[in-house]
Design a protein around this motif. Structure first.
Motif, PDB file in Angstrom:
ATOM      1  N   HIS A 240     -10.950  -0.997  15.738  1.00  0.00           N
ATOM      2  CA  HIS A 240     -10.077  -0.138  14.938  1.00  0.00           C
ATOM      3  C   HIS A 240     -10.825   0.297  13.670  1.00  0.00           C
ATOM      4  N   ARG A 241     -11.786   1.159  13.853  1.00  0.00           N
ATOM      5  CA  ARG A 241     -12.639   1.609  12.750  1.00  0.00           C
ATOM      6  C   ARG A 241     -11.796   2.203  11.627  1.00  0.00           C
ATOM      7  N   GLY A 242     -12.069   1.755  10.428  1.00  0.00           N
ATOM      8  CA  GLY A 242     -11.343   2.272   9.282  1.00  0.00           C
ATOM      9  C   GLY A 242     -10.097   1.487   8.934  1.00  0.00           C
ATOM     10  N   ALA A 243      -9.623   0.626   9.848  1.00  0.00           N
ATOM     11  CA  ALA A 243      -8.450  -0.199   9.555  1.00  0.00           C
ATOM     12  C   ALA A 243      -8.836  -1.258   8.530  1.00  0.00           C
ATOM     13  N   ARG A 244      -7.970  -1.468   7.554  1.00  0.00           N
ATOM     14  CA  ARG A 244      -8.284  -2.367   6.447  1.00  0.00           C
ATOM     15  C   ARG A 244      -7.276  -3.501   6.345  1.00  0.00           C
ATOM     16  N   TYR A 245      -7.654  -4.473   5.555  1.00  0.00           N
ATOM     17  CA  TYR A 245      -6.752  -5.564   5.193  1.00  0.00           C
ATOM     18  C   TYR A 245      -5.516  -4.986   4.494  1.00  0.00           C
ATOM     19  N   LEU A 246      -4.358  -5.503   4.855  1.00  0.00           N
ATOM     20  CA  LEU A 246      -3.096  -5.107   4.229  1.00  0.00           C
ATOM     21  C   LEU A 246      -2.321  -6.357   3.811  1.00  0.00           C
ATOM     22  N   PRO A 247      -1.581  -6.272   2.668  1.00  0.00           N
ATOM     23  CA  PRO A 247      -1.292  -5.073   1.886  1.00  0.00           C
ATOM     24  C   PRO A 247      -2.439  -4.682   0.955  1.00  0.00           C
ATOM     25  N   ALA A 248      -2.544  -3.383   0.720  1.00  0.00           N
ATOM     26  CA  ALA A 248      -3.585  -2.882  -0.176  1.00  0.00           C
ATOM     27  C   ALA A 248      -3.238  -3.175  -1.637  1.00  0.00           C
ATOM     28  N   THR A 249      -1.944  -3.158  -1.949  1.00  0.00           N
ATOM     29  CA  THR A 249      -1.482  -3.425  -3.313  1.00  0.00           C
ATOM     30  C   THR A 249      -0.421  -4.523  -3.282  1.00  0.00           C
ATOM     31  N   PRO A 250      -0.246  -5.263  -4.376  1.00  0.00           N
ATOM     32  CA  PRO A 250       0.714  -6.369  -4.390  1.00  0.00           C
ATOM     33  C   PRO A 250       2.155  -5.882  -4.242  1.00  0.00           C
ATOM     34  N   PRO A 251       3.010  -6.640  -3.580  1.00  0.00           N
ATOM     35  CA  PRO A 251       4.431  -6.295  -3.506  1.00  0.00           C
ATOM     36  C   PRO A 251       5.039  -6.231  -4.905  1.00  0.00           C
ATOM     37  N   GLY A 252       5.977  -5.317  -5.107  1.00  0.00           N
ATOM     38  CA  GLY A 252       6.590  -5.121  -6.419  1.00  0.00           C
ATOM     39  C   GLY A 252       7.488  -6.268  -6.840  1.00  0.00           C
ATOM     40  N   PRO A 253       7.947  -6.228  -8.101  1.00  0.00           N
ATOM     41  CA  PRO A 253       8.748  -7.325  -8.654  1.00  0.00           C
ATOM     42  C   PRO A 253      10.082  -7.550  -7.958  1.00  0.00           C
ATOM     43  N   ASN A 254      10.591  -6.532  -7.260  1.00  0.00           N
ATOM     44  CA  ASN A 254      11.859  -6.690  -6.550  1.00  0.00           C
ATOM     45  C   ASN A 254      11.678  -7.108  -5.095  1.00  0.00           C
ATOM     46  N   ASP A 255      10.441  -7.283  -4.685  1.00  0.00           N
ATOM     47  CA  ASP A 255      10.125  -7.674  -3.310  1.00  0.00           C
ATOM     48  C   ASP A 255      10.135  -9.202  -3.208  1.00  0.00           C
ATOM     49  N   GLU A 256      10.706  -9.728  -2.129  1.00  0.00           N
ATOM     50  CA  GLU A 256      10.777 -11.189  -1.965  1.00  0.00           C
ATOM     51  C   GLU A 256       9.392 -11.827  -1.839  1.00  0.00           C
ATOM     52  N   GLN A 257       8.379 -11.024  -1.539  1.00  0.00           N
ATOM     53  CA  GLN A 257       7.019 -11.547  -1.432  1.00  0.00           C
ATOM     54  C   GLN A 257       6.215 -11.349  -2.723  1.00  0.00           C
ATOM     55  N   HIS A 258       6.861 -10.904  -3.759  1.00  0.00           N
ATOM     56  CA  HIS A 258       6.170 -10.729  -5.047  1.00  0.00           C
ATOM     57  C   HIS A 258       5.609 -12.063  -5.527  1.00  0.00           C
ATOM     58  N   GLY A 259       4.299 -12.080  -5.806  1.00  0.00           N
ATOM     59  CA  GLY A 259       3.645 -13.291  -6.279  1.00  0.00           C
ATOM     60  C   GLY A 259       3.444 -14.355  -5.222  1.00  0.00           C
ATOM     61  N   ARG A 260       3.721 -14.007  -3.970  1.00  0.00           N
ATOM     62  CA  ARG A 260       3.643 -15.012  -2.901  1.00  0.00           C
ATOM     63  C   ARG A 260       2.522 -14.743  -1.913  1.00  0.00           C
ATOM     64  N   ILE A 261       1.938 -13.540  -1.944  1.00  0.00           N
ATOM     65  CA  ILE A 261       0.839 -13.208  -1.038  1.00  0.00           C
ATOM     66  C   ILE A 261      -0.286 -12.530  -1.816  1.00  0.00           C
ATOM     67  N   VAL A 262      -1.459 -12.477  -1.200  1.00  0.00           N
ATOM     68  CA  VAL A 262      -2.640 -11.908  -1.827  1.00  0.00           C
ATOM     69  C   VAL A 262      -2.891 -10.505  -1.291  1.00  0.00           C
ATOM     70  N   ALA A 263      -2.957  -9.523  -2.192  1.00  0.00           N
ATOM     71  CA  ALA A 263      -3.275  -8.148  -1.808  1.00  0.00           C
ATOM     72  C   ALA A 263      -4.793  -7.976  -1.713  1.00  0.00           C
ATOM     73  N   ARG A 264      -5.217  -6.814  -1.234  1.00  0.00           N
ATOM     74  CA  ARG A 264      -6.619  -6.590  -0.878  1.00  0.00           C
ATOM     75  C   ARG A 264      -7.619  -6.913  -1.984  1.00  0.00           C
ATOM     76  N   HIS A 265      -7.289  -6.565  -3.216  1.00  0.00           N
ATOM     77  CA  HIS A 265      -8.257  -6.735  -4.296  1.00  0.00           C
ATOM     78  C   HIS A 265      -7.954  -7.922  -5.207  1.00  0.00           C
ATOM     79  N   GLN A 266      -6.985  -8.743  -4.825  1.00  0.00           N
ATOM     80  CA  GLN A 266      -6.681  -9.930  -5.611  1.00  0.00           C
ATOM     81  C   GLN A 266      -7.550 -11.105  -5.164  1.00  0.00           C
ATOM     82  N   LYS A 267      -7.713 -12.072  -6.053  1.00  0.00           N
ATOM     83  CA  LYS A 267      -8.550 -13.228  -5.747  1.00  0.00           C
ATOM     84  C   LYS A 267      -7.826 -14.202  -4.833  1.00  0.00           C
ATOM     85  N   LEU A 268      -8.606 -14.846  -3.974  1.00  0.00           N
ATOM     86  CA  LEU A 268      -8.094 -15.839  -3.036  1.00  0.00           C
ATOM     87  C   LEU A 268      -8.322 -17.238  -3.595  1.00  0.00           C
ATOM     88  N   PRO A 269      -7.319 -17.911  -4.098  1.00  0.00           N
ATOM     89  CA  PRO A 269      -7.509 -19.285  -4.558  1.00  0.00           C
ATOM     90  C   PRO A 269      -7.981 -20.171  -3.408  1.00  0.00           C
TER      91      PRO A 269
END
Length: 288
Positions: A240-269
């Protein structure tokens, strides 16, 4: 220059010996148990609060990719010729095939307590005492195939079911999603019992014993299994050429996954690396 990770079934006798020797040396030094602790510390489920990185989240694949790299670097400090082999569980599917041989990982556990009695990681050999775990057992356990409630290894067809999925992952980015390559490979399914365990998860179930929980790193097959899982991410990217890691951006503050998952450019603890930086490791290693 990139080094090569090879199919465990193609390793020479000498290569097996060097790999085993390097693992045992890490265990002797106490370094190996730090990897067990790290996996336990980052084994968070959907229902828990806080950040999920290692499982039930998009970062399942990059987190384990970095985890494998850290172990491999440690092995190569012991012996620069060593790389992680992978176990092709769509082909080597019996309890006596690779990697369950006496010169590599040893075999299944005995019936009474599932203690592994053969190979270099058997407790009686004196080199592989379990020191970090979720039980008090000091010996490595396995129950290959779970004879009392049989489980089959995933097939090539089941792996293809994951590989053909064009999206890397989809909302809500957890174990409940039925689309997306990540969860189809990680293997959290709907329903109950063995039918809900797919691909990666079912392999853990098939091996049994120590591989069933957060302390699964205590069984060296963890690394061979996850190297094969990592190879599938590599294959999916090529398909799947061109397919990237998702999500590209962090879920917003009203999203139940806000602060719970790592977006593409965030650091992986616990590392200073992002999924974006781990999507292409071709300059570090490749697969044979």
């Amino acid at each position: 220059m990139a080094y090569v990770r090879k199919d465990a079934g193609t390793l020479t006798r000498a290569a097996k010996r060097r790999f085993v020797k390097a693992l045992l040396e890490l265990k002797r030094r106490g370094e190996y148990d730090e990897f067990v602790r790290m996996h336990i510390a980052h084994f968070s489920a959907d229902g828990e609060h806080g950040l999920r990185t290692a499982h039930m989240a998009p970062s399942f694949l990059p987190w384990h990719r970095q985890f494998l790299l850290e172990l491999e670097r440690a092995l190569r400090r012991v012996d620069p010729s060593v790389t992680l082999p992978y176990w092709d569980w769509t082909r080597d599917r019996t309890t006596t095939s690779v990697p369950w041989t006496a010169d590599l990982l040893g075999g299944t556990g005995r019936r009474s307590d599932h203690q592994v009695m053969t190979g270099p990681f058997a407790y009686r050999e004196g080199n592989w005492t379990i020191k970090v775990g979720v039980t008090d057992e000091k010996f490595l356990t396995r129950d290959l195939g779970s004879p009392r409630a049989p489980v089959d290894l995933p097939t090539k067809r089941e792996l293809e079911w994951a590989l053909k999925e064009p999206a890397y992952d989809v909302a809500p980015w957890d174990s409940t999603v039925t689309r997306g390559f990540r969860n189809r490979l990680e293997g959290w399914g709907t329903g109950r019992g063995r039918t809900s365990w797919r691909n990666h998860n079912r392999v853990h179930r098939w091996v049994g014993g120590a591989m069933l929980g957060a302390a699964s790193v205590n069984d060296p097959v963890f690394w061979l299994h996850h190297a094969f899982v990592d190879l599938q991410w590599y294959r999916w990217q090529r398909r799947h050429r061109g397919a990237r890691y998702l999500p590209a951006t962090p879920p917003g503050p009203n999203d139940e996954q806000h602060g719970r998952i790592v977006a593409r450019h965030q650091k992986l603890p616990p590392w200073d690396v992002s999924p974006d930086e781990l999507e292409d490791v071709g300059r570090i290693y490749r697969y044979a």
